[in-house]
Design a protein around this motif. Structure first.
Motif, mmCIF file in Angstrom:
data_model
loop_
_atom_site.group_PDB
_atom_site.id
_atom_site.type_symbol
_atom_site.label_atom_id
_atom_site.label_comp_id
_atom_site.label_asym_id
_atom_site.label_seq_id
_atom_site.Cartn_x
_atom_site.Cartn_y
_atom_site.Cartn_z
ATOM 1 N N UNK A 126 -6.452 1.280 11.861
ATOM 2 C CA UNK A 126 -6.590 0.674 10.542
ATOM 3 C C UNK A 126 -5.238 0.335 9.922
ATOM 4 N N UNK A 127 -4.471 -0.476 10.628
ATOM 5 C CA UNK A 127 -3.208 -0.980 10.101
ATOM 6 C C UNK A 127 -3.262 -2.502 10.097
ATOM 7 N N UNK A 128 -2.801 -3.113 9.013
ATOM 8 C CA UNK A 128 -2.767 -4.559 8.904
ATOM 9 C C UNK A 128 -1.323 -5.037 8.984
ATOM 10 N N UNK A 129 -1.119 -6.169 9.656
ATOM 11 C CA UNK A 129 0.203 -6.763 9.777
ATOM 12 C C UNK A 129 0.186 -8.101 9.058
ATOM 13 N N UNK A 176 -5.105 3.741 2.976
ATOM 14 C CA UNK A 176 -4.357 4.430 1.925
ATOM 15 C C UNK A 176 -4.457 3.723 0.578
ATOM 16 N N UNK A 177 -4.697 2.400 0.564
ATOM 17 C CA UNK A 177 -4.790 1.676 -0.688
ATOM 18 C C UNK A 177 -3.460 1.468 -1.385
ATOM 19 N N UNK A 178 -2.356 1.801 -0.730
ATOM 20 C CA UNK A 178 -1.032 1.628 -1.313
ATOM 21 C C UNK A 178 -0.016 1.524 -0.188
ATOM 22 N N UNK A 179 1.081 0.837 -0.467
ATOM 23 C CA UNK A 179 2.168 0.786 0.518
ATOM 24 C C UNK A 179 3.201 1.873 0.265
ATOM 25 N N UNK A 180 2.978 2.685 -0.762
ATOM 26 C CA UNK A 180 3.824 3.833 -1.008
ATOM 27 C C UNK A 180 5.161 3.492 -1.627
ATOM 28 N N UNK A 193 10.548 1.881 4.924
ATOM 29 C CA UNK A 193 9.452 2.775 5.281
ATOM 30 C C UNK A 193 8.785 3.243 3.993
ATOM 31 N N UNK A 194 7.454 3.064 3.913
ATOM 32 C CA UNK A 194 6.705 3.483 2.739
ATOM 33 C C UNK A 194 6.051 4.836 2.940
ATOM 34 N N UNK A 195 6.228 5.726 1.959
ATOM 35 C CA UNK A 195 5.657 7.069 2.011
ATOM 36 C C UNK A 195 4.808 7.286 0.768
ATOM 37 N N UNK A 196 3.618 7.851 0.974
ATOM 38 C CA UNK A 196 2.718 8.160 -0.134
ATOM 39 C C UNK A 196 1.991 9.465 0.167
ATOM 40 N N UNK A 197 2.026 10.381 -0.774
ATOM 41 C CA UNK A 197 1.303 11.662 -0.668
ATOM 42 C C UNK A 197 1.605 12.383 0.648
ATOM 43 N N UNK A 198 2.864 12.314 1.069
ATOM 44 C CA UNK A 198 3.268 13.032 2.265
ATOM 45 C C UNK A 198 2.930 12.348 3.572
ATOM 46 N N UNK A 199 2.552 11.064 3.514
ATOM 47 C CA UNK A 199 2.210 10.340 4.737
ATOM 48 C C UNK A 199 2.983 9.019 4.811
ATOM 49 N N UNK A 200 3.298 8.614 6.027
ATOM 50 C CA UNK A 200 3.922 7.322 6.268
ATOM 51 C C UNK A 200 2.820 6.269 6.227
ATOM 52 N N UNK A 201 2.886 5.342 5.257
ATOM 53 C CA UNK A 201 1.771 4.417 5.041
ATOM 54 C C UNK A 201 2.147 2.948 5.216
ATOM 55 N N UNK A 202 3.435 2.637 5.358
ATOM 56 C CA UNK A 202 3.797 1.230 5.556
ATOM 57 C C UNK A 202 5.160 1.125 6.205
ATOM 58 N N UNK A 203 5.333 0.004 6.905
ATOM 59 C CA UNK A 203 6.612 -0.360 7.514
ATOM 60 C C UNK A 203 6.923 -1.786 7.084
ATOM 61 N N UNK A 204 8.147 -2.011 6.630
ATOM 62 C CA UNK A 204 8.568 -3.324 6.155
ATOM 63 C C UNK A 204 9.723 -3.805 7.023
ATOM 64 N N UNK A 205 9.586 -5.001 7.579
ATOM 65 C CA UNK A 205 10.609 -5.562 8.458
ATOM 66 C C UNK A 205 10.969 -6.956 7.958
ATOM 67 N N UNK A 206 12.258 -7.175 7.736
ATOM 68 C CA UNK A 206 12.668 -8.512 7.288
ATOM 69 C C UNK A 206 12.967 -9.352 8.520
#
Length: 293
Positions: free
Chosen positions: A242-245, A261-265, A276-289
């Motif tokens: 359940x990861x979207x790109x 997660x409903x958020x990118x953290x 790197x996005x962190x929310x509630x102690x979990x890695x929830x997003x990765x951002x790459x330029x």
């Protein structure tokens, strides 16, 4: 006459082929031989190279893994310092073409590693720990350049002055991988610090989107597993798939986010072009330029 280096692509009849002229092939074959510790395997590499081809899938383990990692991690610097050093490159016409051809083998090696890990997870289930918590701390991003190739290969090249810092952040035991499909986050085995992203993310899998770019405070993200990281084994973060790109072509940012997660953290810039996005102690997003290379 072109010569061939064939890398395993994660399944039968799926080799990743790299072609080069004789001089460059010989330089690469010499580099590979340097990283083959087994004498019998080294003799086999020498015999194949004499015939103008190298089939790396013929190498036994752990020799194969060692060679692929050396090609991925060490070949780019070797190209700059040994094969095409500045004095040699300055005397060439269009040296960037030859340098890019040589370094493309490093990208193929990274793709080979990612595909083999993905195949292993699909046949044997997720490897390594199943629970990873994450935390962010203040710090400075690793300096370098994120490369996003049209073919889908993603890599991070450290600035020459940051290589020692990369090794220090990884720690004495080197790095392991957190995996989202064939995209990997390299993490220090001893330090648990997320270093950078690399791997494979084909552009035809990206969803076009428009999104706001969050503020990215420079810092460090640490991924703490419920069991120790193991060299050579990866940890899957996408067990549910359940990861979207999504890609915003206005800004060039690629966002890989955990949809549940409903958020990118809260996003931390851990390396140039990598958040790197962190929310509630979990890695929830990765951002790459992903800018044009």
């Amino acid at each position: 006459m072109s010569k061939l280096v064939a890398l395993p692509g994660g399944g039968a009849a799926h080799d990743l082929n790299w072609f080069a002229t004789g001089g460059l092939f010989d330089e690469v074959a010499a580099f590979i031989r340097q990283h083959v510790r087994d004498e019998r395997a080294r003799q086999a590499v020498t015999a194949q190279a004499t015939s103008g081809h190298l089939f790396l899938a013929d190498l036994p383990e752990p020799v194969l893994t060692d060679v692929l990692r050396a090609l991925r991690d060490e070949l780019p610097a070797y190209v700059n310092e040994v094969i095409y050093p500045p004095d040699t490159a300055s005397a060439m016409d269009y040296p960037e073409i030859f340098i890019a051809r040589a370094k493309s083998l490093a990208h193929l090696a990274g793709r080979s590693i990612a595909l083999r890990e993905s195949e292993a997870r699909s046949t044997t289930g997720p490897e390594g720990p199943t629970v990873v918590t994450a935390r962010a701390e203040p710090g400075s991003p690793l300096r370098g350049r994120l490369l996003c190739q049209d073919a889908g290969d993603i890599d991070f090249l450290c600035d020459p002055g940051s290589r020692a810092e990369k090794l220090a952040r990884a720690g004495v035991d080197g790095s392991a991988s957190l995996c989202i499909g064939t995209l990997r986050l390299e993490v220090g085995i001893a330090t648990h610090q997320v270093l950078y992203a690399r791997g494979y993310s084909p552009r035809d899998s990206w969803q076009a989107a428009r999104f706001d770019i969050p503020d990215m405070a420079p810092g460090a993200v640490f991924a703490d597993p419920d069991q120790p990281f193991v060299p050579g084994l990866s940890v899957a973060l996408d067990q549910s798939g359940s990861w979207h790109t999504q890609h915003d072509d206005r800004s060039g940012w690629l966002r890989i986010s955990a949809t549940g997660e409903g958020t990118t953290g809260l996003v931390t810039l851990v390396a140039d072009g990598i958040g790197i996005g962190v929310h509630a102690g979990h890695l929830v997003s990765v951002w790459l330029r992903c800018l044009p290379s």
